[in-house]
Design an enzyme around this catalytic site. Structure first.
Site, short mmCIF file in Angstrom:
data_model
loop_
_atom_site.label_atom_id
_atom_site.label_comp_id
_atom_site.label_asym_id
_atom_site.label_seq_id
_atom_site.Cartn_x
_atom_site.Cartn_y
_atom_site.Cartn_z
N LYS A 31 0.74 4.76 6.76
CA LYS A 31 0.18 5.55 5.65
C LYS A 31 0.73 6.97 5.75
O LYS A 31 1.34 7.37 6.73
CB LYS A 31 -1.35 5.62 5.72
CG LYS A 31 -2.08 4.30 5.83
CD LYS A 31 -2.12 3.53 4.55
CE LYS A 31 -2.91 2.23 4.76
NZ LYS A 31 -2.64 1.26 3.73
N SER B 36 0.80 -1.23 0.00
CA SER B 36 0.00 0.00 0.00
C SER B 36 0.83 1.28 0.00
O SER B 36 0.32 2.34 -0.34
CB SER B 36 -0.96 0.02 1.19
OG SER B 36 -0.27 0.18 2.40
#
Length: 191
Positions: free
Chosen positions: A92, A49
């Site tokens: 993230k 990701s």
């Protein structure tokens, strides 16, 4: 000399050495736990990701010290508690902080914060799209509540992030992604 005194000396020396060794091991364990709790934590990245900034299998240090002196900022790479799986840590990039408004334009694939398109070289030109199967039923434009953060993976076509689970609580942040330390060919500071 009494032979009993000679027998006690080596034994007491052994006990003293053993106690010193046990004390040293205890001190090392306590110090390592304190460093882990208050200074830094190591993580292995299990998914793609954040590619190509952080690759699957990279080992990353997340440091905690900077957030004792400043707040989380837009652009920081953070580790945080997964809002959908307690005990699991995610990594993230912070796209917006409390009070900012996020919009995603499916037409041009850009992310807008407070009406301004973000310059995101770390996405390598991958478009950002809204996610239709969001568990949080996010609607755009989305104003991030105070005390929360909007986070997204750099690999926008392969990331379950705030588009999926909504904004995250600032208190769920466990640290700032600071350094890839393994493998050595990926070694470097995270930006």
């Amino acid at each position: 000399m009494d032979s009993g005194q000679h027998a006690d000396r080596p034994r007491s020396g052994f006990l003293r050495t053993l106690l010193s060794l046990v004390g040293l091991v205890a001190a090392v364990i306590i110090l390592s736990q304190a460093l882990r709790a208050f200074v830094f934590q190591a993580y292995e990245i299990p998914s793609g990701s954040m590619e190509t900034t952080i690759m699957t299998g990279d080992m990353v240090f997340s440091e905690k010290v900077s957030y004792y002196f400043r707040d989380v900022e837009q652009g920081d790479i953070v580790t945080f508690q997964d809002p959908l799986s307690p005990g699991r840590i995610l990594i993230k990039r912070v796209i917006a902080t409390g009070g900012q408004t996020v919009d995603i334009n499916d037409g041009d694939g850009l992310v807008y914060v407070d009406g301004v398109p973000l310059d995101e070289p770390y996405t390598n030109g991958l478009p950002s799209y809204r996610l239709a199967n969001s568990v949080a039923n996010v609607t755009y434009p989305y104003t991030v509540p105070e005390g929360e953060l909007w986070v997204m993976g750099d690999n926008r076509t392969n990331s379950q992030d705030s588009r999926y689970f909504g904004s995250i609580d600032r208190d769920s942040v466990t640290g700032r992604g600071a350094l890839i330390y393994w493998p050595l060919n990926d070694f470097g500071l995270l930006e």
